[in-house]
Motif scaffolding. Structure first.
Motif, PDB file in Angstrom:
ATOM      1  N   ALA A 127       0.844  -1.207   0.000  1.00  0.00           N
ATOM      2  CA  ALA A 127       0.000   0.000   0.000  1.00  0.00           C
ATOM      3  C   ALA A 127       0.873   1.248   0.000  1.00  0.00           C
ATOM      4  N   ASN A 128       1.941   1.240   0.817  1.00  0.00           N
ATOM      5  CA  ASN A 128       2.884   2.372   0.834  1.00  0.00           C
ATOM      6  C   ASN A 128       3.552   2.528  -0.521  1.00  0.00           C
ATOM      7  N   GLU A 129       3.894   1.381  -1.142  1.00  0.00           N
ATOM      8  CA  GLU A 129       4.516   1.452  -2.480  1.00  0.00           C
ATOM      9  C   GLU A 129       3.561   2.070  -3.477  1.00  0.00           C
ATOM     10  N   ALA A 130       2.283   1.653  -3.435  1.00  0.00           N
ATOM     11  CA  ALA A 130       1.293   2.202  -4.376  1.00  0.00           C
ATOM     12  C   ALA A 130       1.099   3.699  -4.137  1.00  0.00           C
ATOM     13  N   ALA A 131       1.053   4.116  -2.875  1.00  0.00           N
ATOM     14  CA  ALA A 131       0.886   5.548  -2.565  1.00  0.00           C
ATOM     15  C   ALA A 131       2.118   6.323  -3.019  1.00  0.00           C
ATOM     16  N   ALA A 132       3.298   5.742  -2.792  1.00  0.00           N
ATOM     17  CA  ALA A 132       4.535   6.421  -3.222  1.00  0.00           C
ATOM     18  C   ALA A 132       4.593   6.530  -4.738  1.00  0.00           C
ATOM     19  N   LYS A 133       4.157   5.488  -5.431  1.00  0.00           N
ATOM     20  CA  LYS A 133       4.164   5.517  -6.902  1.00  0.00           C
ATOM     21  C   LYS A 133       3.202   6.582  -7.403  1.00  0.00           C
ATOM     22  N   LYS A 134       2.036   6.651  -6.765  1.00  0.00           N
ATOM     23  CA  LYS A 134       1.042   7.654  -7.152  1.00  0.00           C
ATOM     24  C   LYS A 134       1.595   9.064  -6.911  1.00  0.00           C
ATOM     25  N   ALA A 135       2.252   9.270  -5.776  1.00  0.00           N
ATOM     26  CA  ALA A 135       2.846  10.577  -5.481  1.00  0.00           C
ATOM     27  C   ALA A 135       3.965  10.885  -6.476  1.00  0.00           C
ATOM     28  N   TYR A 136       4.752   9.865  -6.808  1.00  0.00           N
ATOM     29  CA  TYR A 136       5.832  10.067  -7.786  1.00  0.00           C
ATOM     30  C   TYR A 136       5.252  10.444  -9.140  1.00  0.00           C
ATOM     31  N   ASP A 137       4.241   9.698  -9.576  1.00  0.00           N
ATOM     32  CA  ASP A 137       3.642   9.989 -10.877  1.00  0.00           C
ATOM     33  C   ASP A 137       3.062  11.410 -10.901  1.00  0.00           C
ATOM     34  N   SER A 138       2.442  11.812  -9.795  1.00  0.00           N
ATOM     35  CA  SER A 138       1.870  13.158  -9.716  1.00  0.00           C
ATOM     36  C   SER A 138       2.979  14.215  -9.778  1.00  0.00           C
ATOM     37  N   GLU A 139       4.058  14.002  -8.991  1.00  0.00           N
ATOM     38  CA  GLU A 139       5.179  14.949  -8.997  1.00  0.00           C
ATOM     39  C   GLU A 139       5.878  14.973 -10.352  1.00  0.00           C
ATOM     40  N   ASN A 140       5.997  13.819 -10.962  1.00  0.00           N
ATOM     41  CA  ASN A 140       6.643  13.731 -12.277  1.00  0.00           C
ATOM     42  C   ASN A 140       5.828  14.496 -13.309  1.00  0.00           C
ATOM     43  N   ALA A 141       4.520  14.341 -13.261  1.00  0.00           N
ATOM     44  CA  ALA A 141       3.659  15.049 -14.220  1.00  0.00           C
ATOM     45  C   ALA A 141       3.755  16.555 -14.001  1.00  0.00           C
ATOM     46  N   ALA A 142       3.772  16.977 -12.733  1.00  0.00           N
ATOM     47  CA  ALA A 142       3.865  18.413 -12.444  1.00  0.00           C
ATOM     48  C   ALA A 142       5.213  18.953 -12.913  1.00  0.00           C
ATOM     49  N   PHE A 143       6.271  18.212 -12.706  1.00  0.00           N
ATOM     50  CA  PHE A 143       7.600  18.645 -13.147  1.00  0.00           C
ATOM     51  C   PHE A 143       7.647  18.754 -14.664  1.00  0.00           C
ATOM     52  N   GLU A 144       7.112  17.783 -15.311  1.00  0.00           N
ATOM     53  CA  GLU A 144       7.117  17.804 -16.781  1.00  0.00           C
ATOM     54  C   GLU A 144       6.355  19.019 -17.309  1.00  0.00           C
ATOM     55  N   ARG A 145       5.280  19.388 -16.641  1.00  0.00           N
ATOM     56  CA  ARG A 145       4.516  20.560 -17.082  1.00  0.00           C
ATOM     57  C   ARG A 145       5.320  21.832 -16.925  1.00  0.00           C
ATOM     58  N   ARG A 146       6.101  21.917 -15.867  1.00  0.00           N
ATOM     59  CA  ARG A 146       6.902  23.116 -15.639  1.00  0.00           C
ATOM     60  C   ARG A 146       8.067  23.198 -16.602  1.00  0.00           C
ATOM     61  N   VAL A 147       8.659  22.078 -16.880  1.00  0.00           N
ATOM     62  CA  VAL A 147       9.860  22.073 -17.712  1.00  0.00           C
ATOM     63  C   VAL A 147       9.510  22.195 -19.191  1.00  0.00           C
ATOM     64  N   THR A 148       8.529  21.589 -19.583  1.00  0.00           N
ATOM     65  CA  THR A 148       8.191  21.576 -21.002  1.00  0.00           C
ATOM     66  C   THR A 148       7.328  22.806 -21.321  1.00  0.00           C
ATOM     67  N   PRO A 149       7.767  23.577 -22.302  1.00  0.00           N
ATOM     68  CA  PRO A 149       6.936  24.720 -22.658  1.00  0.00           C
ATOM     69  C   PRO A 149       5.652  24.242 -23.353  1.00  0.00           C
ATOM     70  N   GLU A 150       4.641  24.993 -23.115  1.00  0.00           N
ATOM     71  CA  GLU A 150       3.386  24.614 -23.751  1.00  0.00           C
ATOM     72  C   GLU A 150       3.437  25.017 -25.207  1.00  0.00           C
ATOM     73  N   PRO A 151       2.967  24.133 -25.994  1.00  0.00           N
ATOM     74  CA  PRO A 151       3.021  24.482 -27.427  1.00  0.00           C
ATOM     75  C   PRO A 151       2.085  25.674 -27.718  1.00  0.00           C
ATOM     76  N   GLN A 152       2.560  26.480 -28.540  1.00  0.00           N
ATOM     77  CA  GLN A 152       1.779  27.653 -28.919  1.00  0.00           C
ATOM     78  C   GLN A 152       0.696  27.232 -29.892  1.00  0.00           C
TER      79      GLN A 152
END
Length: 155
Positions: A127-152
């Protein structure tokens, strides 16, 4: 002393001389035993004739009912003692096996408890692994949004 032993006997070793004397002694003893048995039989016949018994009565054993009963009682007592000893040994063995079974059941219960605890720890860890994976996926998605410019969007 040497004059009493014949010349061929002098050539034999002492062990062979002893063996010869022993064999001769056995032969003499067996002859005496046969003679004693014959004499005993003749005396028994003479005694039977003196008492006026019939030959048929001589052939039947003179059994004492009390003696036979005592003998049967003694055999039954010996049989009972052996059976009681066997029962005592079997009871001790059964008690030992019951103790071993109780110890084994106690050990099984301990192992079952340890297994249940390990299963609970495994479920919690997953359960901790699943929660950690979910938190990682959420943080990874947020990081990718910040780093990657939005296409015009084309205008």
């Amino acid at each position: 002393m040497n004059r009493m032993i014949s010349t061929p006997a002098k050539r034999l070793p002492i062990t062979s001389r002893i063996a010869l004397l022993s064999a001769f002694g056995r032969q003499v003893l067996s002859v005496l035993l046969v003679l004693a048995c014959m004499l005993n039989g003749a005396l028994a016949q003479a005694q039977g004739k003196a008492q006026g018994k019939a030959p048929v009565e001589d052939r039947t054993p003179n059994r004492d009912a009390l003696l036979d009963g005592q003998q049967r009682l003694d055999f039954a007592r010996q049989y009972w003692r052996r059976a009681a000893d066997d029962a005592g040994r079997a009871q001790a063995e059964a008690a030992e096996q019951a103790r071993e079974l109780a110890n084994a059941q106690k050990r099984v219960n301990e192992l079952r408890l340890l297994n249940e605890q390990a299963q609970k720890r495994l479920a919690t860890a997953r359960a901790n692994e699943a929660a950690a994976k979910k938190a990682y996926d959420s943080e990874n998605a947020a990081f990718e949004r910040r780093v990657t410019p939005e296409p015009q969007q084309p205008q």
